[in-house]
Design a protein around this motif. Structure first.
Motif, PDB file in Angstrom:
ATOM      1  N   LEU A 253     -12.474 -42.226  -3.600  1.00 25.29           N
ATOM      2  CA  LEU A 253     -12.241 -40.783  -3.634  1.00 25.29           C
ATOM      3  C   LEU A 253     -10.758 -40.481  -3.806  1.00 25.29           C
ATOM      4  O   LEU A 253      -9.909 -41.202  -3.276  1.00 25.29           O
ATOM      5  N   PRO A 254     -10.421 -39.384  -4.499  1.00 26.98           N
ATOM      6  CA  PRO A 254      -9.034 -38.916  -4.506  1.00 26.98           C
ATOM      7  C   PRO A 254      -8.724 -38.221  -3.192  1.00 26.98           C
ATOM      8  O   PRO A 254      -9.638 -37.881  -2.426  1.00 26.98           O
ATOM      9  N   ARG A 255      -7.458 -38.007  -2.924  1.00 30.83           N
ATOM     10  CA  ARG A 255      -7.081 -37.306  -1.694  1.00 30.83           C
ATOM     11  C   ARG A 255      -7.575 -35.865  -1.770  1.00 30.83           C
ATOM     12  O   ARG A 255      -7.329 -35.166  -2.767  1.00 30.83           O
ATOM     13  N   PRO A 256      -8.309 -35.393  -0.756  1.00 26.28           N
ATOM     14  CA  PRO A 256      -8.809 -34.012  -0.800  1.00 26.28           C
ATOM     15  C   PRO A 256      -7.665 -33.008  -0.711  1.00 26.28           C
ATOM     16  O   PRO A 256      -6.625 -33.272  -0.103  1.00 26.28           O
ATOM     17  N   GLY A 257      -7.888 -31.840  -1.310  1.00 24.56           N
ATOM     18  CA  GLY A 257      -6.842 -30.820  -1.308  1.00 24.56           C
ATOM     19  C   GLY A 257      -6.573 -30.243   0.057  1.00 24.56           C
ATOM     20  O   GLY A 257      -5.434 -29.939   0.409  1.00 24.56           O
ATOM     21  N   GLN A 258      -7.630 -30.084   0.843  1.00 19.87           N
ATOM     22  CA  GLN A 258      -7.473 -29.535   2.186  1.00 19.87           C
ATOM     23  C   GLN A 258      -8.582 -30.069   3.084  1.00 19.87           C
ATOM     24  O   GLN A 258      -9.654 -30.450   2.588  1.00 19.87           O
ATOM     25  N   PRO A 259      -8.359 -30.110   4.387  1.00 25.53           N
ATOM     26  CA  PRO A 259      -9.373 -30.636   5.305  1.00 25.53           C
ATOM     27  C   PRO A 259     -10.452 -29.587   5.614  1.00 25.53           C
ATOM     28  O   PRO A 259     -10.400 -28.899   6.634  1.00 25.53           O
ATOM     29  N   ASP A 260     -11.415 -29.465   4.729  1.00 23.87           N
ATOM     30  CA  ASP A 260     -12.487 -28.493   4.936  1.00 23.87           C
ATOM     31  C   ASP A 260     -13.839 -29.201   5.000  1.00 23.87           C
ATOM     32  O   ASP A 260     -13.931 -30.429   4.880  1.00 23.87           O
ATOM     33  N   ALA A 261     -14.910 -28.416   5.177  1.00 28.50           N
ATOM     34  CA  ALA A 261     -16.241 -28.999   5.354  1.00 28.50           C
ATOM     35  C   ALA A 261     -16.723 -29.718   4.105  1.00 28.50           C
ATOM     36  O   ALA A 261     -17.375 -30.762   4.190  1.00 28.50           O
TER      37      ALA A 261
END
Length: 261
Positions: free
Chosen positions: A15-23
């Motif tokens: 996975l790429p790094r997520p943009g923000q820590p959301d659900a």
């Protein structure tokens, strides 16, 4: 966990790094972890030390591209989530046996992640939910793995899958080191089911693939199941092909029945 370790861990699960820590990102992270990192008890069978520190877990799962059992998988995943900005707590649980009785405290580790509300995250229980579950929801929750219900039991919660109790959660937060004594017992005691069986299992697009001793088991999402007995050479190849694990030889103590998790 520093930036280099986070990047390597995300590469490990594809996975790429997520943009923000959301659900949505949490859901993707859990599913990717279940698909890439196997639940496996090879360290128990081979007598390898299991060290519950963030660095040791990262080295095993990421650098050595191995899997582990609940304390290792959820312990490492908690560190990754924390580094990505999630608020994570380690929860202890007692696993229900086939006789309906619960195991000892700290029998299992699960995670609580706080977002818009509390979520139950678990990448270390084998056949379980593919997606995070709402900890504050008491009605049935649909998941590709089945229907999950969280029922109050005293100060904790019983987690049920398709009506069958899986484990009893203690909702108090714990430190990783708190799981050390029971982890040691699970990995060394002749009374532990982990010392009596060797298993390696992960989620697939079709269902689940498991190597139990030298039995290769494929379970479909529709509940279909096929088994094939392998030679030692074929089993070593199956570890490489299906789990990315390179072994020189099979654990000598590997029986032919699967572990509970």
């Amino acid at each position: 966990m520093d930036g280099r370790q986070v990047a390597a861990y995300l590469d490990r699960i594809g996975l790429p790094r997520p943009g923000q820590p959301d659900a949505a990102a949490l859901r993707a992270l859990q599913l990717a972890h279940l698909s890439a990192v196997p639940f496996e008890t090879l360290s128990v069978a081979r007598g390898e030390p299991i060290v519950l520190t963030e660095q040791a877990l990262w080295e095993k799962l990421v650098e050595r591209r191995r899997g582990g059992f609940c304390y290792e998988l959820n312990g490492a995943f908690a560190a990754l989530l924390g580094a990505l900005g999630y608020r994570v707590e380690l929860l202890a649980a007692r696993v229900f046996g086939k006789d309906g009785r619960v195991g000892p405290p700290f029998d299992h580790m699960a995670l609580r992640v706080e977002l818009d509300g509390p979520w139950l995250v678990d990448v270390g229980f084998g056949r379980f939910s593919h997606h995070p579950l709402r900890l504050d929801e008491r009605g049935p929750q649909a998941d590709p793995a089945g229907r999950f219900t969280l029922a109050e039991h005293g100060p904790g919660l019983d987690v049920l899958m398709d009506g069958d109790p899986q484990y009893r959660l203690d909702l108090r937060p714990y430190a990783l080191a708190d799981f050390g004594p029971t982890c040691w017992w699970q990995a060394t005691s002749p009374d532990s089911h982990f010392t009596r069986s060797t298993t390696c299992s992960r989620l697939t697009a079709e269902g689940r693939i498991t190597l139990a001793g030298t039995r290769l088991i494929r379970t479909g999402a529709d509940g279909s199941r096929s088994e094939r007995e392998l030679t030692a050479e074929q089993a070593l190849a199956a570890y490489r092909e299906h789990f990315g694990i390179e072994l020189d030889e099979l654990p000598v103590s590997a029986p032919l029945r699967p572990a509970r998790h």
